[in-house]
Scaffold this active site. Structure first.
Site, PDB file in Angstrom:
ATOM      1  CG  ASP A 199      -1.832  -1.182   1.307  1.00  7.53           C
ATOM      2  OD1 ASP A 199      -2.040  -1.824   0.258  1.00  7.53           O
ATOM      3  OD2 ASP A 199      -2.327  -1.484   2.408  1.00  7.53           O
ATOM      4  NE  ARG A 234     -16.729  -6.566 -23.835  1.00  4.37           N
ATOM      5  CZ  ARG A 234     -16.376  -7.837 -23.871  1.00  4.37           C
ATOM      6  NH1 ARG A 234     -15.217  -8.211 -23.355  1.00  4.37           N
ATOM      7  NH2 ARG A 234     -17.156  -8.742 -24.405  1.00  4.37           N
ATOM      8  N   GLY A 289      -4.756  -1.231  -1.881  1.00 11.14           N
ATOM      9  CA  GLY A 289      -4.168   0.005  -1.361  1.00 11.14           C
ATOM     10  C   GLY A 289      -4.845   0.488  -0.094  1.00 11.14           C
ATOM     11  NE  ARG A 290      -6.405  -2.286   5.237  1.00 14.25           N
ATOM     12  CZ  ARG A 290      -5.745  -3.100   6.023  1.00 14.25           C
ATOM     13  NH1 ARG A 290      -4.718  -2.645   6.700  1.00 14.25           N
ATOM     14  NH2 ARG A 290      -6.104  -4.341   6.144  1.00 14.25           N
ATOM     15  CD  GLU A 319      -8.242  -2.598  -1.195  1.00 12.09           C
ATOM     16  OE1 GLU A 319      -8.698  -3.728  -1.452  1.00 12.09           O
ATOM     17  OE2 GLU A 319      -7.298  -2.422  -0.378  1.00 12.09           O
TER      18      GLU A 319
HETATM   19  O1  F6P Z   1      -2.370  -4.027   3.309  1.00 10.45           O
HETATM   20  C1  F6P Z   1      -2.199  -4.840   2.191  1.00 10.45           C
HETATM   21  C2  F6P Z   1      -3.525  -5.253   1.610  1.00 10.45           C
HETATM   22  O2  F6P Z   1      -3.268  -6.047   0.473  1.00 10.45           O
HETATM   23  C3  F6P Z   1      -4.489  -4.114   1.301  1.00 10.45           C
HETATM   24  O3  F6P Z   1      -4.174  -3.463   0.101  1.00 10.45           O
HETATM   25  C4  F6P Z   1      -5.795  -4.841   1.270  1.00 10.45           C
HETATM   26  O4  F6P Z   1      -6.878  -3.989   1.568  1.00 10.45           O
HETATM   27  C5  F6P Z   1      -5.629  -5.859   2.352  1.00 10.45           C
HETATM   28  O5  F6P Z   1      -4.247  -6.049   2.534  1.00 10.45           O
HETATM   29  C6  F6P Z   1      -6.271  -7.186   2.032  1.00 10.45           C
HETATM   30  O6  F6P Z   1      -6.069  -8.023   3.105  1.00 10.45           O
HETATM   31  P1  F6P Z   1      -6.402  -9.583   3.099  1.00 10.45           P
HETATM   32  O7  F6P Z   1      -5.413 -10.257   2.207  1.00 10.45           O
HETATM   33  O8  F6P Z   1      -6.233  -9.990   4.521  1.00 10.45           O
HETATM   34  O9  F6P Z   1      -7.795  -9.698   2.603  1.00 10.45           O
END
Ligand code: F6P
Length: 341
Positions: A127, A162, A170-171, A221
């Site tokens: 991230d 399309r 990336g949270r 996301e």
């Molecule tokens: O922090 C890394 C990350 O890949 C984020 O980008 C994502 O939101 C999260 O971890 C997903 O976590 P998990 O693999 O536990 O679902």
């Protein structure tokens, strides 16, 4: 010294490169010995260890994942968690700990250090959202994977006229989306730091079609519409209380189809961004972080995290390093906007 090593949180390419560098320098130059703790903070919490020496780290530099395993275990969410960690560290005769992780893993490290545990942190996460370092390792690999995905989506978007939407991780930070979207020539990039307007996105889609090219939308996301909320996987929280994000690409697909009548399709890149072999940059950064982390331990400089500043590796207080998230500043997003539409 006998040094414990753990990797916590979501895995990412480069973890093994750190472990290798720590052990190679720690054993070979300083004569220290090492113990691996399995699955992040679950290892010290339950006393689950694995032998770790130079022989164990041979050949792991280019390997993704982590030979130590990982988890999102939070000792502060477990009954007597911090005391159990301290007891297990004492039982394994650990003099110091190297914790390799992101915001959550290093947040635990900072708390434990404040309570007297000698720990040094190493910043990892795809991230890139840790404020005290210019880059975390894992990010460059994720960006390269996402960019390759965009390149591939372009050809199908053109063939079928399309709208193709790529959701990247990336949270709550838009770094992966911004870097891969710019590198891949995305038509629109949507990031959490800048709530978006569906009408504007649809207008960009139409201007793109008007130039006889097909639009690619890259959505982080955590991106959210102006009048909307985060799209999450309902009811799912991890041990640190984080919601699981996923689904914004699907929402965009539905809205764009409804509003423009164009064929729109969503692709969620998911864990492909975290898997596999690290890029040369991530191997280089992870290796240097490992070398400097073991130096800090050797010097007894605890409660710090190694950090990249320019090309220099510095040490910053763990408490400071985990205080706030590094998000995309407005001026960087403004640069990317030049290419929208
Ligand atoms: O922090 C890394 C990350 O890949 C984020 O980008 C994502 O939101 C999260 O971890 C997903 O976590 P998990 O693999 O536990 O679902």
């Amino acid at each position: 010294m006998r040094i414990g090593v753990l990797t916590g949180g979501g895995d990412c390419p480069g973890l093994n490169a750190v472990i290798r560098a720590v052990v190679r320098k720690g054993e070979g130059v300083y004569g220290h010995s090492f113990v691996g703790f399995r699955d992040g903070w679950r290892g010290p919490l339950t006393g689950d260890t694995v032998p770790l020496d130079t022989a164990a780290v041979r050949g792991i530099l280019p390997r993704g994942g982590t030979i130590l395993g990982s988890s999102r275990t939070n000792p502060y969410a477990a009954v007597d968690g911090p005391s159990l960690v301290r007891e297990n560290l004492a039982a394994a005769e650990i003099d110091a700990l190297i914790a390799i992780g992101g915001e959550d893993t290093l947040g635990v490290a900072a708390q434990l250090h404040a309570e007297g545990v000698p720990v040094v942190g190493v910043p990892k996460t795809i991230d890139n959202d840790l404020s005290a370092t210019d880059y975390t390792f894992g990010f460059d690999t994720a960006v390269n994977i996402a960019t390759e995905a965009i390149d591939r989506l372009h050809t199908t978007a053109e063939s079928h006229h399309r709208v193709l939407i790529l959701e990247v991780m990336g949270r709550h930070a838009g770094w992966i989306a911004l870097h891969s979207g710019m590198a891949g020539g995305a038509n629109v990039i949507l990031i959490p730091e800048r709530p978006f307007d569906f009408d504007k996105v649809c207008a960009f889609v139409e201007t793109r079609f008007a130039t006889h090219y097909s639009p690619i939308i890259v959505a982080a996301e955590g991106a959210t519409p102006i009048a909307g909320t985060l799209v999450t996987r309902e009811g799912e929280l991890d041990a640190f209380g984080h919601v699981r994000l996923q689904g914004i690409a699907q929402v965009l697909e539905t809205e764009i189809r409804g509003r423009t009548g164009r064929d729109a399709r969503a692709t969620v890149l998911g864990h492909l961004q975290r898997g596999g072999t690290p890029t040369a940059f991530d191997r280089w950064l992870a290796t240097r972080f490992g070398l400097h982390a073991v130096d800090a331990v050797h010097e007894g400089d605890f409660g710090v995290m190694v950090a990249l500043h320019g090309t220099r590796i510095d040490r910053v207080p763990l408490a400071e390093a985990t205080r706030e998230l590094k998000t995309v500043p407005e001026e960087l997003y403004n640069e990317a906007e030049i290419f929208f539409g």
